[in-house]
Structures are given as C-alpha cells and as structure tokens.
Design an enzyme around this catalytic site. Sequence first.
Site, PDB file in Angstrom:
ATOM      1  N   ARG A  52      -9.757   0.697   8.798  1.00 40.82           N
ATOM      2  CA  ARG A  52      -9.185  -0.584   9.199  1.00 40.82           C
ATOM      3  C   ARG A  52     -10.248  -1.528   9.743  1.00 40.82           C
ATOM      4  O   ARG A  52      -9.932  -2.679  10.049  1.00 40.82           O
ATOM      5  CB  ARG A  52      -8.176  -0.387  10.332  1.00 40.82           C
ATOM      6  CG  ARG A  52      -6.862   0.163   9.886  1.00 40.82           C
ATOM      7  CD  ARG A  52      -6.161  -0.839   9.010  1.00 40.82           C
ATOM      8  NE  ARG A  52      -4.904  -1.285   9.524  1.00 40.82           N
ATOM      9  CZ  ARG A  52      -3.738  -0.657   9.317  1.00 40.82           C
ATOM     10  NH1 ARG A  52      -3.686   0.434   8.593  1.00 40.82           N
ATOM     11  NH2 ARG A  52      -2.644  -1.144   9.808  1.00 40.82           N
ATOM     12  N   ARG A 103      -0.006  -8.768  13.530  1.00 40.65           N
ATOM     13  CA  ARG A 103      -0.658  -7.797  12.629  1.00 40.65           C
ATOM     14  C   ARG A 103      -1.491  -8.511  11.569  1.00 40.65           C
ATOM     15  O   ARG A 103      -2.564  -8.041  11.191  1.00 40.65           O
ATOM     16  CB  ARG A 103       0.402  -6.907  11.958  1.00 40.65           C
ATOM     17  CG  ARG A 103       0.992  -5.881  12.923  1.00 40.65           C
ATOM     18  CD  ARG A 103       2.303  -5.326  12.430  1.00 40.65           C
ATOM     19  NE  ARG A 103       2.194  -4.652  11.161  1.00 40.65           N
ATOM     20  CZ  ARG A 103       3.227  -4.437  10.340  1.00 40.65           C
ATOM     21  NH1 ARG A 103       4.436  -4.849  10.682  1.00 40.65           N
ATOM     22  NH2 ARG A 103       3.050  -3.813   9.205  1.00 40.65           N
ATOM     23  N   LYS A 116       0.835  -1.211   0.000  1.00 40.28           N
ATOM     24  CA  LYS A 116       0.000   0.000   0.000  1.00 40.28           C
ATOM     25  C   LYS A 116       0.867   1.258   0.000  1.00 40.28           C
ATOM     26  O   LYS A 116       0.669   2.170  -0.790  1.00 40.28           O
ATOM     27  CB  LYS A 116      -0.929   0.010   1.240  1.00 40.28           C
ATOM     28  CG  LYS A 116      -1.838  -1.200   1.335  1.00 40.28           C
ATOM     29  CD  LYS A 116      -2.742  -1.134   2.555  1.00 40.28           C
ATOM     30  CE  LYS A 116      -2.018  -1.171   3.895  1.00 40.28           C
ATOM     31  NZ  LYS A 116      -1.316  -2.438   4.182  1.00 40.28           N
ATOM     32  N   ARG A 120      11.980  -5.205   5.361  1.00 37.75           N
ATOM     33  CA  ARG A 120      11.691  -3.821   4.954  1.00 37.75           C
ATOM     34  C   ARG A 120      12.593  -2.857   5.722  1.00 37.75           C
ATOM     35  O   ARG A 120      12.905  -3.057   6.880  1.00 37.75           O
ATOM     36  CB  ARG A 120      10.229  -3.471   5.261  1.00 37.75           C
ATOM     37  CG  ARG A 120       9.938  -1.977   5.089  1.00 37.75           C
ATOM     38  CD  ARG A 120       8.462  -1.668   5.082  1.00 37.75           C
ATOM     39  NE  ARG A 120       7.777  -2.061   6.303  1.00 37.75           N
ATOM     40  CZ  ARG A 120       6.469  -1.990   6.467  1.00 37.75           C
ATOM     41  NH1 ARG A 120       5.703  -1.530   5.503  1.00 37.75           N
ATOM     42  NH2 ARG A 120       5.917  -2.370   7.595  1.00 37.75           N
ATOM     43  N   ARG A 123      11.182  -0.690  11.224  1.00 39.93           N
ATOM     44  CA  ARG A 123      10.030  -0.355  12.066  1.00 39.93           C
ATOM     45  C   ARG A 123       9.927  -1.331  13.230  1.00 39.93           C
ATOM     46  O   ARG A 123      10.174  -2.527  13.076  1.00 39.93           O
ATOM     47  CB  ARG A 123       8.741  -0.406  11.230  1.00 39.93           C
ATOM     48  CG  ARG A 123       8.403   0.913  10.581  1.00 39.93           C
ATOM     49  CD  ARG A 123       7.262   0.840   9.589  1.00 39.93           C
ATOM     50  NE  ARG A 123       6.076   0.118  10.031  1.00 39.93           N
ATOM     51  CZ  ARG A 123       4.964   0.034   9.301  1.00 39.93           C
ATOM     52  NH1 ARG A 123       4.889   0.629   8.115  1.00 39.93           N
ATOM     53  NH2 ARG A 123       3.922  -0.642   9.745  1.00 39.93           N
TER      54      ARG A 123
HETATM   55  P1  AP5 Z   1       4.836  -1.562   1.907  1.00 38.15           P
HETATM   56  O1  AP5 Z   1       4.482  -0.786   0.694  1.00 38.15           O
HETATM   57  O2  AP5 Z   1       5.558  -0.867   3.002  1.00 38.15           O
HETATM   58  O3  AP5 Z   1       3.541  -2.344   2.455  1.00 38.15           O
HETATM   59  P2  AP5 Z   1       2.271  -1.794   3.215  1.00 38.15           P
HETATM   60  O4  AP5 Z   1       1.080  -2.464   2.623  1.00 38.15           O
HETATM   61  O5  AP5 Z   1       2.267  -0.311   3.273  1.00 38.15           O
HETATM   62  O6  AP5 Z   1       2.543  -2.451   4.636  1.00 38.15           O
HETATM   63  P3  AP5 Z   1       2.458  -1.803   6.083  1.00 38.15           P
HETATM   64  O7  AP5 Z   1       3.217  -2.719   6.990  1.00 38.15           O
HETATM   65  O8  AP5 Z   1       2.847  -0.374   6.101  1.00 38.15           O
HETATM   66  O9  AP5 Z   1       0.940  -1.933   6.348  1.00 38.15           O
HETATM   67  P4  AP5 Z   1       0.248  -1.890   7.684  1.00 38.15           P
HETATM   68  O10 AP5 Z   1      -1.148  -1.761   7.243  1.00 38.15           O
HETATM   69  O11 AP5 Z   1       0.518  -3.038   8.580  1.00 38.15           O
HETATM   70  O12 AP5 Z   1       0.936  -0.660   8.461  1.00 38.15           O
HETATM   71  P5  AP5 Z   1       0.480   0.822   8.765  1.00 38.15           P
HETATM   72  O13 AP5 Z   1       1.670   1.665   8.732  1.00 38.15           O
HETATM   73  O14 AP5 Z   1      -0.712   1.194   7.976  1.00 38.15           O
HETATM   74  O15 AP5 Z   1       5.708  -2.827   1.413  1.00 38.15           O
HETATM   75  C1  AP5 Z   1       6.204  -3.764   2.366  1.00 38.15           C
HETATM   76  C2  AP5 Z   1       7.589  -4.250   1.912  1.00 38.15           C
HETATM   77  O16 AP5 Z   1       7.436  -4.979   0.687  1.00 38.15           O
HETATM   78  C3  AP5 Z   1       8.603  -3.122   1.617  1.00 38.15           C
HETATM   79  O17 AP5 Z   1       9.868  -3.530   2.011  1.00 38.15           O
HETATM   80  C4  AP5 Z   1       8.521  -2.971   0.074  1.00 38.15           C
HETATM   81  O18 AP5 Z   1       9.751  -2.494  -0.473  1.00 38.15           O
HETATM   82  C5  AP5 Z   1       8.238  -4.401  -0.344  1.00 38.15           C
HETATM   83  N1  AP5 Z   1       7.454  -4.485  -1.580  1.00 38.15           N
HETATM   84  C6  AP5 Z   1       6.422  -3.664  -1.970  1.00 38.15           C
HETATM   85  N2  AP5 Z   1       5.924  -4.068  -3.149  1.00 38.15           N
HETATM   86  C7  AP5 Z   1       6.637  -5.179  -3.496  1.00 38.15           C
HETATM   87  C8  AP5 Z   1       6.597  -6.065  -4.618  1.00 38.15           C
HETATM   88  N3  AP5 Z   1       5.709  -5.905  -5.602  1.00 38.15           N
HETATM   89  N4  AP5 Z   1       7.465  -7.092  -4.650  1.00 38.15           N
HETATM   90  C9  AP5 Z   1       8.372  -7.290  -3.643  1.00 38.15           C
HETATM   91  N5  AP5 Z   1       8.465  -6.476  -2.564  1.00 38.15           N
HETATM   92  C10 AP5 Z   1       7.600  -5.435  -2.498  1.00 38.15           C
HETATM   93  O19 AP5 Z   1      -0.013   0.673  10.277  1.00 38.15           O
HETATM   94  C11 AP5 Z   1       0.889   0.420  11.311  1.00 38.15           C
HETATM   95  C12 AP5 Z   1       0.167   0.428  12.636  1.00 38.15           C
HETATM   96  O20 AP5 Z   1      -0.435   1.709  12.864  1.00 38.15           O
HETATM   97  C13 AP5 Z   1      -0.981  -0.572  12.782  1.00 38.15           C
HETATM   98  O21 AP5 Z   1      -0.540  -1.855  13.150  1.00 38.15           O
HETATM   99  C14 AP5 Z   1      -1.823   0.098  13.850  1.00 38.15           C
HETATM  100  O22 AP5 Z   1      -1.273  -0.099  15.134  1.00 38.15           O
HETATM  101  C15 AP5 Z   1      -1.696   1.575  13.504  1.00 38.15           C
HETATM  102  N6  AP5 Z   1      -2.746   2.054  12.594  1.00 38.15           N
HETATM  103  C16 AP5 Z   1      -2.576   2.546  11.335  1.00 38.15           C
HETATM  104  N7  AP5 Z   1      -3.745   2.892  10.787  1.00 38.15           N
HETATM  105  C17 AP5 Z   1      -4.682   2.608  11.725  1.00 38.15           C
HETATM  106  C18 AP5 Z   1      -6.109   2.730  11.749  1.00 38.15           C
HETATM  107  N8  AP5 Z   1      -6.792   3.211  10.702  1.00 38.15           N
HETATM  108  N9  AP5 Z   1      -6.745   2.348  12.868  1.00 38.15           N
HETATM  109  C19 AP5 Z   1      -6.086   1.871  13.941  1.00 38.15           C
HETATM  110  N10 AP5 Z   1      -4.751   1.714  13.978  1.00 38.15           N
HETATM  111  C20 AP5 Z   1      -4.059   2.083  12.870  1.00 38.15           C
HETATM  112 MG    MG Z   2       2.534   1.113   4.779  1.00 37.00          MG
END
Ligand code: AP5
Ligand code: MG
Length: 221
Positions: free
Chosen positions: A99, A177, A26, A133, A166
Amino acid sequence: MVISGEPDSTAMDAKIVLLGPPGSGKGTQAAILKERLGFTLISTGDLLREAVRLQTPLGIKAKEFMDAGKLVPNQLVVDLITEKVNSLNSGFILDGFPRNIDQAEVLEGITEIDVAINLDVDEDELVDRLTKRRTCKECNAVFHLMFKPPANEGVCDKCGEDLYQRSDDTEMVVRNRLKVYHDNTFPLIQHYEAKGKLANVSGRGSIEDIYHRMVRVIDTL
Ligand code: AP5
Ligand code: MG
C-alpha cells in the site's frame, strides 16, 4: 502460459500484485481469478477484517485505523504478509499489499513479483461502487446493490450467509480512503513502472470484460 481457455496449472506460479484505488474491483477480480484459475489469494483487507471480527490483538489494534479509512501501521501488516508469502510454494495474488513504497520494499525482500496489475477507474464511479457494496460476513464475497445484486436480498449467493455493509463504506470514510490512496498508494504505479513490472488494465465496463483483460496480461507472463 496460455490460460485464456481452461485453467492452466502454470498460471498458479505467477506472482501478481493488484493495484488500484478503493472500489476499483481488486477483490472482485481476485475472487474470479482464484475460482477459475486456482490462484492462491492473499487479501490484507480480508485478513485484517477477520482479525477485527475475532478481536485478536492485531484486530484490536487495526480496527481504529480501518474504521477511519487510514492505513494500519506497516509493521502489523508486514508481519502478517511475510508469514503468508513465506508459507507458499506457488504463486499468488496479493490484493491490498503493498500500500506504500515501504511495503513494496519489504515485499521485494521476500520475493520477486511478476507483475503489478493496476485497475484504473474514474474516481466519481468509486464512491458509488463502495457505498452500495455489500459483503458476505462469512466468505467475503462481494456484491453491489445495482451492478451485482445477490439473487436474494441480503443473502450471499455463494454460501447463503448474511451480507453486511463494511464499516469503512460510508461516504465520509470512503473519501478519506481515496485521499489515503492518492497520498500513499498511487506512487506505487510509478514504482512498478520503473521496474518494468506495471500492467495498466481498464477497470471500467463489465466485470467479465475486465476479467478477460486481466487474463490477457497473465497470458504474457
Ligand atoms: P471491490 O472488488 O470490492 O473493490 P476493491 O478494489 O477490492 O475495493 P476495496 O474497498 O476492498 O479496496 P480497499 O483497498 O479500500 O480495501 P481493503 O479491504 O484492501 O468492488 C467494489 C464494489 O464495486 C463492489 O460492490 C463490486 O460489486 C463493485 N464492482 C466491482 N467491479 C465492478 C464493475 N466492473 N462495474 C460495476 N461495479 C463493480 O482495505 C481496507 C482497509 O484495511 C484499509 O483502509 C486499511 O485500513 C487496511 N489495510 C488493508 N491492507 C493494508 C495494508 N497493506 N497496509 C495498511 N493497511 C491496510
Ligand atoms: Mg477489496
């Protein structure tokens, strides 16, 4: 809107939610859509991590949930997102919100989205993507030790600052997660499908190919 070639200003009017499990890409895709098409990007994860870094009241409350891989309580995130979305006159990409169904209903009370794009990736690939990552501490750019390594080890290609791992990217927290995703976020796929707003996009293959798949969806809006 036809945006497959050069950026088109009407693309920026689209209101897009990105769905997909942790590690589905994402943040990676949102950053490219922002860079190439000029979208405003709202990432709740990035906003929360910044609040943690600055030790704001929100950050202090959010940290324990994030470190454990749990969702931060709805009200904290809802206040944050309502303020951001209401301050915009154009479209946006929401990465990480909603979420759960309650958050989706809050969003529906604020604005109507055009599409929820669901990035679909096999679960066994996600753990590997996340534990290897690396993220820029300054500009949040995302790298991967094998699939998208920075030109200079430990240094961000975009802004030259240090990369870090992270705190929620350890295998144990990643597994939690993924469970939280299945229990809370996965039902949103059906929620948006029932509203006729869902677009499934394969999140497998190269980052560039996935970007073009997403542009094809945005082209239809
Ligand atoms: P990346 O693009 O970073 O993946 P992502 O989908 O953004 O994964 P996240 O871990 O950021 O998602 P998340 O939803 O768990 O975390 P968030 O920050 O929202 O790619 C991942 C890796 O893969 C990278 O190394 C990239 O280079 C690689 N990659 C990408 N595309 C690729 C491909 N095609 N092939 C190979 N490799 C590839 O949330 C974190 C925390 O915040 C949550 O756990 C929660 O505690 C809190 N939070 C956030 N939003 C909310 C909400 N709305 N409500 C409540 N809590 C929330
Ligand atoms: Mg992300």
